[in-house]
Design an enzyme around this catalytic site. Structure first.
Site, PDB file in Angstrom:
ATOM      1  CD  GLU A 148      -2.694   1.123   2.572  1.00  0.00           C
ATOM      2  OE1 GLU A 148      -3.268   2.177   2.899  1.00  0.00           O
ATOM      3  OE2 GLU A 148      -2.774   0.078   3.225  1.00  0.00           O
ATOM      4  CG  ASP A 149       1.420   3.001   3.213  1.00  0.00           C
ATOM      5  OD1 ASP A 149       0.499   3.427   2.502  1.00  0.00           O
ATOM      6  OD2 ASP A 149       1.286   2.756   4.420  1.00  0.00           O
TER       7      ASP A 149
END
Length: 736
Positions: free
Chosen positions: A80-81
């Protein structure tokens, strides 16, 4: 503690319960996550890797999960990051770990129309992943728990938003999975930000009475232990005070203070076998007076999440009521850790455990098919998170239903065919109505007929469980499409009319495809059918389309305004201006523009008869001001930066029935002044939207009135009438 020390602590924790864990893989996962998150910081200013480490610590310490779960917890934010992708994680670790990480990650790459849509899709994805591998939700709850523990670094708005989501979604899922300890902590942390005053009040009062409460619990515990020792029953007894959120909920739902909470204290007695559970129950009822109606046998009838225990509420020797929970050691493990207590470690960390227990997740997803965001979240709260009632078929089979369930819910819980053919119901041998609320222990018999016409639309309002409502919707969807289209179209057009729109506004070939995309249907008939059978609402359809129509109107207004500027003859242009036929919008004629979006400025609220001037705004059409408004003063109109945006406007012959405007009255303060002002407005038949009055320190009163008038003539009549009131010094129309 340094990052390396935190990792070493994690390893020690894992060795304590699973010495055969794959520590090489776990270390590799930590180092990979550390590298991926390098340079990233949390809101607290700490290196980001602190968060995945803390989540892995919760997964190990609280839930005691396997190696794959620890690795997935360490890696849960890399997809996700960071630039890392699913394929990278699958290649470096395993496809199972990559699926776990993907399941925990949120769908941040997609833009949703509303926050509810986004929350629904995140939750739906999580449930799908959870139905394949229950570890997804265990890691996700651990992730949310650490985020809530460090919520003080977020903005107040974010604190409230995340706390509400935790209270509505994550805490109840923890409850549904039987993870009581984590559920309590999530609820308490959420309450801390949702109602800090209420939370602090409870914590302070509990702290103030700590000594008194401790003495009571020690005395009661000693009474129980002494009797059990005499009878030779091996046991472990301990007591606790209810956690703050549980107290808060009782205080506010039942309007009680702390001293009136019925079961502020709870004692647990843990024994070796089921027989001893019932023996201890007899001992407790012998020492203390049982309170009628407060006994529950969850051993004979376990909760759907596997919870088993005997619950009884008794009156102590000091006249203080308290709850006693009696269970075996295995039951206690399930009570504290829920699904995690069932976890079976497999060789090399392979396998996702026994998923047959979680068939309810798949059923839940099937029931949500076709539901929109609001319905999805609402039904989850009922289907997953409500209390249950246990009722019996005539053959003695147990059916668990949400609290408040009716015979309709019972019929569809047995089979959709039973529900569709239902013509009546008996409860405990007596005929009851379809909206009869079932109670624990009821024996329910459904009466069916092959000639039944099928469910009624009213059943949708009576049914409590989403499973029943979903099956009723499916019946109408399949059996009555033509009827659904007619009913849906009628409801949709009525809602359009209510919002001041017509079908003509929608049907342009340049508009309809975009509008249908907003409601996620391929044709109008599909949308009508969904509205007709209850899968969608006309209000939501129009609301979503309205936003798109407003965006199109703004674009057209801006385009027209720019064209007007281009067509306005320059001062040195020898060509004569070409007169253009125009029509009025809301009673306003804009020079050189037709069908232009017009709005009346709130700073001076012009009405017919006032001298007016127009200002071309960016994206909102022409704003109409009174010529005496400070915002339209000669100096502002002469400003070279704005001079090209002022445009000539005038009142047309087809003005509206009324226009909003504001009056301000300054008067000597006295009794009944507001009464006289109201009487004056009433005699002039003036529609009043609102009045705000205030007194000044020097004995004057200022009343500001929002009214609707037809034109300047009516306005002057009202001003004259107000000026005749005793004590009124001046009546003005505010501007600027």
């Amino acid at each position: 503690m340094t990052i390396r020390e935190q990792y070493d602590h994690l390893e020690r924790t894992i060795r304590g319960y699973n010495p055969s864990a794959d520590f090489d893989h776990i270390r590799t996962a930590f180092e990979y996550a550390d590298k991926c998150h390098e340079g990233q910081k949390r809101k607290s200013g700490e290196p980001y890797i602190i968060h995945p480490l803390a989540v892995a610590q919760i997964v190990a310490e609280e839930l005691k999960l396997d190696s794959e779960s620890i690795e997935a917890a360490l890696l849960h934010d890399v997809i996700e990051d960071t630039p890392a992708e699913h394929a990278d994680v699958a290649r470096l670790f395993s496809p199972t770990i990559a699926d776990l990480v993907e399941g925990v990650s949120k769908l941040t790459r997609i833009q949703y129309a509303t926050k509810e849509d986004e929350q629904m899709e995140n939750l739906r994805k999580m449930l799908i992943a959870m139905s394949k591998d229950i570890r997804v939700i265990l890691i996700k709850i651990s992730d949310r728990l650490h985020n809530m523990r460090t919520m003080e670094y977020q903005s107040p708005e974010k604190q409230k938003q995340k706390s509400l989501e935790t209270m509505e979604i994550y805490a109840p899922i923890s409850h549904r999975l039987g993870m009581q300890r984590m559920k309590w902590e999530l609820e308490d942390l959420s309450l801390k930000y949702l109602d800090p005053v209420g939370y602090q009040e409870i914590v302070s009062r509990l702290e103030a009475k700590k000594t008194e409460y401790d003495m009571f619990m020690q005395k009661t515990r000693a009474q129980v232990e002494t009797r059990l020792d005499e009878l030779g029953i091996p046991h472990l007894v301990y007591g606790r005070v209810k956690h703050p959120y549980s107290i808060y909920r009782k205080m506010f739902s039942q309007n009680k203070n702390l001293d009136e909470i019925f079961d502020l204290f709870a004692f647990r007695v843990i024994v070796d076998n089921v027989g001893d559970c019932y023996n201890v129950l007899g001992v407790v009822h012998d020492i203390f007076t049982p309170i009628l109606g407060r006994f529950k046998d969850y051993i004979g009838t376990p909760k759907p999440n596997g919870y088993q225990s005997l619950h009884t509420t008794v009156m102590g020797t000091d006249g203080i009521p308290f709850e006693v929970q009696i269970r075996t050691r295995d039951m206690h493990e399930v009570s504290e850790y829920g699904v995690a207590a069932h976890w079976k470690y497999k060789q090399n960390g392979q396998g996702a455990g026994s998923e047959g227990k979680y068939e309810w997740v798949r059923r839940l997803l099937e029931n949500q098919e076709g539901a929109d965001a609001e319905e999805f979240i609402h039904s989850l709260k009922i289907d997953m998170f409500s209390d249950e009632v246990f009722v019996f078929t005539p053959n003695g089979d147990v059916q668990n239903l949400p609290a408040g369930a009716t015979p309709i819910d019972f019929a569809y819980a047995i089979h959709s065919a039973v529900g569709n053919r239902m013509v009546g119901a008996k409860v405990n041998g007596r005929i009851v109505t379809f909206d009869h609320v079932l109670k624990n222990g009821d024996i329910v018999e459904i009466l069916t007929s092959k000639g039944a016409k099928g469910p009624s639309r009213d059943w949708m309002k009576i049914a409590k469980s989403n499973e029943a409502r979903s099956k009723i919707r499916q019946w109408f969807k399949k059996e009555r499409r033509d009827e659904n289209i007619v009913n849906g179209r009628s409801a949709f057009e009525a809602e359009l009319k209510h919002c001041g729109l017509s079908m003509r506004d929608l049907l342009g070939p340049d508009r309809l495809p975009g509008l249908l995309k907003k409601v996620a249907y391929s044709t109008l008939d599909d949308m009508y059918a969904a509205i007709g059978y209850g899968g969608f609402t006309a209000q939501k359809a129009v609301s979503r389309m309205q936003g798109e129509l407003q965006r199109i109107a703004k674009q057209q207004a801006e385009k027209q305004a720019l064209e007007a500027l281009e067509n306005t003859p320059k001062a040195d242009d020898p060509r004569p201006a070409v007169p253009k036929k125009v029509k009025s919008e809301q009673g306003i004629i804009v020079e050189g523009l037709d069908n232009c979006l017009v709005k009346f400025s709130k700073c001076c609220t012009p009405v017919p008869g006032d001298e007016i001037v127009g200002f071309i705004t960016r994206g909102y059409g022409v704003s109409v001001h009174r010529c005496d408004c400070p915002n339209a003063s000669p100096e502002r109109r002469a400003d070279p930066a704005l001079s090209g945006r002022w445009i000539k406007v005038s009142w047309g012959s087809d003005t509206n029935e009324s226009y909003p405007t504001t009056l301000e009255v300054v008067a000597k303060d006295r009794m009944n002044l507001l009464l006289d002002v109201s009487a004056a407005l009433s005699t002039t038949k003036t529609f009043v939207s609102g009045i705000h009055c205030r007194s000044t320190e020097d004995g004057f009163a200022i009343a500001r009135m929002e009214i609707r008038v037809r034109d300047g003539e009516q306005m002057q009549t009202i001003i004259n009438k107000l000026n005749q009131i005793s004590g009124v010094l001046q009546v003005t129309r505010p501007s600027g």
